[in-house]
Design a protein around this motif. Sequence first.
Motif, short mmCIF file in Angstrom:
data_model
loop_
_atom_site.label_atom_id
_atom_site.label_comp_id
_atom_site.label_asym_id
_atom_site.label_seq_id
_atom_site.Cartn_x
_atom_site.Cartn_y
_atom_site.Cartn_z
N ASP A 190 0.87 -1.08 0.05
CA ASP A 190 0.03 0.07 0.00
C ASP A 190 0.85 1.26 0.03
O ASP A 190 0.11 2.25 -0.37
CB ASP A 190 -1.01 0.04 1.20
CG ASP A 190 -0.18 0.24 2.54
OD1 ASP A 190 0.96 -0.35 2.59
OD2 ASP A 190 -1.00 0.46 3.36
N VAL A 221 -1.42 -4.02 -6.91
CA VAL A 221 -2.70 -4.17 -6.48
C VAL A 221 -3.10 -2.61 -6.19
O VAL A 221 -2.17 -2.00 -5.44
CB VAL A 221 -2.82 -5.09 -5.47
CG1 VAL A 221 -4.18 -5.00 -4.80
CG2 VAL A 221 -2.62 -6.41 -5.76
N GLN A 222 -4.34 -2.20 -6.57
CA GLN A 222 -4.79 -0.99 -6.29
C GLN A 222 -6.08 -1.08 -5.55
O GLN A 222 -6.18 0.00 -4.53
CB GLN A 222 -5.20 -0.28 -7.58
CG GLN A 222 -4.30 -0.02 -8.54
CD GLN A 222 -3.06 0.83 -8.53
OE1 GLN A 222 -3.36 2.02 -7.66
NE2 GLN A 222 -2.05 0.79 -9.07
N ASN A 223 -6.73 -2.17 -5.31
CA ASN A 223 -7.87 -2.37 -4.52
C ASN A 223 -7.64 -3.18 -3.64
O ASN A 223 -7.44 -4.45 -3.89
CB ASN A 223 -9.27 -2.57 -5.38
CG ASN A 223 -10.43 -2.51 -4.43
OD1 ASN A 223 -10.35 -2.61 -3.25
ND2 ASN A 223 -11.55 -2.65 -5.22
N PHE A 224 -7.46 -2.81 -2.32
CA PHE A 224 -6.87 -3.82 -1.08
C PHE A 224 -8.11 -4.67 -0.64
O PHE A 224 -8.00 -5.40 0.30
CB PHE A 224 -6.21 -3.11 -0.10
CG PHE A 224 -4.71 -2.69 -0.88
CD1 PHE A 224 -3.72 -3.38 -0.75
CD2 PHE A 224 -4.61 -1.08 -1.26
CE1 PHE A 224 -2.46 -3.09 -1.50
CE2 PHE A 224 -3.60 -0.88 -1.69
CZ PHE A 224 -2.53 -1.68 -2.04
N ASP A 225 -9.13 -4.36 -1.03
CA ASP A 225 -10.53 -5.15 -0.63
C ASP A 225 -10.67 -6.27 -1.55
O ASP A 225 -11.34 -7.16 -1.39
CB ASP A 225 -11.79 -4.27 -0.74
CG ASP A 225 -11.63 -3.29 0.23
OD1 ASP A 225 -11.13 -3.65 1.52
OD2 ASP A 225 -12.29 -2.39 0.07
N LYS A 226 -10.05 -6.38 -2.65
CA LYS A 226 -10.24 -7.33 -3.45
C LYS A 226 -8.78 -8.00 -4.08
O LYS A 226 -8.36 -8.35 -5.25
CB LYS A 226 -10.65 -6.78 -5.02
CG LYS A 226 -12.22 -6.29 -4.72
CD LYS A 226 -12.96 -6.00 -5.81
CE LYS A 226 -14.32 -5.49 -5.40
NZ LYS A 226 -15.13 -6.50 -4.91
N VAL A 227 -7.95 -8.13 -3.12
CA VAL A 227 -6.65 -8.66 -3.49
C VAL A 227 -6.70 -10.01 -4.34
O VAL A 227 -6.31 -10.55 -5.22
CB VAL A 227 -5.55 -8.91 -2.32
CG1 VAL A 227 -4.44 -9.55 -2.28
CG2 VAL A 227 -5.30 -7.39 -1.62
N ASP A 249 -9.28 -11.40 -5.71
CA ASP A 249 -9.87 -11.09 -7.18
C ASP A 249 -8.77 -10.94 -8.21
O ASP A 249 -8.58 -11.50 -9.21
CB ASP A 249 -10.94 -10.25 -7.22
CG ASP A 249 -12.09 -10.55 -6.44
OD1 ASP A 249 -12.24 -11.78 -6.07
OD2 ASP A 249 -13.09 -9.82 -6.01
N ARG A 250 -7.92 -10.07 -7.73
CA ARG A 250 -6.72 -9.48 -8.74
C ARG A 250 -5.90 -10.62 -8.86
O ARG A 250 -5.41 -10.86 -9.92
CB ARG A 250 -6.15 -8.18 -8.03
CG ARG A 250 -5.06 -7.69 -9.04
CD ARG A 250 -5.74 -7.01 -9.95
NE ARG A 250 -5.00 -6.16 -11.09
CZ ARG A 250 -4.65 -6.83 -12.14
NH1 ARG A 250 -5.08 -8.18 -12.64
NH2 ARG A 250 -3.87 -6.26 -13.19
N TRP A 270 -4.57 -12.14 3.29
CA TRP A 270 -4.39 -12.72 1.98
C TRP A 270 -3.54 -13.60 1.67
O TRP A 270 -4.00 -14.44 0.68
CB TRP A 270 -4.25 -11.26 1.26
CG TRP A 270 -5.22 -10.20 1.44
CD1 TRP A 270 -4.92 -9.08 1.85
CD2 TRP A 270 -6.59 -10.23 0.77
NE1 TRP A 270 -6.22 -8.13 1.90
CE2 TRP A 270 -7.36 -9.09 1.13
CE3 TRP A 270 -7.15 -11.17 0.22
CZ2 TRP A 270 -8.56 -8.90 0.89
CZ3 TRP A 270 -8.57 -11.06 -0.19
CH2 TRP A 270 -9.19 -9.74 0.25
#
Length: 230
Positions: free
Chosen positions: A9, A31-37, A39-40, A63
């Motif tokens: 982050d 990774v830009q969205n740390f709620d969707k690690v 998924d990425r 994660w």
Amino acid sequence: MYKILIVEDDMDIAQTLKNQLDKYGYQGVIVQNFDKVLDRFQEFQPHLVLMDINLPAFDGYYWSRKIRKVSNCPIMILSARMSEADQVYGIENGADDFITKPFSLEVVLAKINGQIRRIYGEYAVDAQARILKKGNTTLNLDTVRLSTTETEDLLTVKELRLCTMLFEAYPNVVTRQQLLSAIWDDETFVEENTLTVNIVRLRKKLETIHSSLEIITIRGIGYQLAEKHI
């Protein structure tokens, strides 16, 4: 081209890592969205993950556990947490290596190169339908699982390599140096307790699947896979 997922982050650190990876022929993605690690991860399908611990919402341990449920992709933790407990906890949660901040980019790159060679390159295990069996226990190198007729357990990358060496050497002793040389590209960069932690994890998995085998410590030399004495 090998793909590296960067879960960090601090964007300055993340971009520095990406620039270094790109420079040496890797494809780094931040990774830009740390709620969707997760998924990425599943979208990108990386060959290796660089994972920070202190992240928004859920930490890197969380994660790492999520990724380990769906993949044996190597996970290297990058963290300012330097205690032995933190390192042990990281490994127990599925990480394959632990690098403390501040870190040298050269060391990070050397560790990445080593992991890539071990898992995908010239040192990769030839797992062409290979199944190793000792006692009541089967090691399947295709599915990366240790099993008995009762149950099975998934191995991490390092556990697989440790287990393979112990199975292939059975009933002989494997020295610590042999295990370090086989699993890590350069022992200079290995934390002192990393091998011990992985052996402890492997012992627990043998117990979990009710294996007739155990890993014996040969003090001052290494480890030996043997049938339990009942």
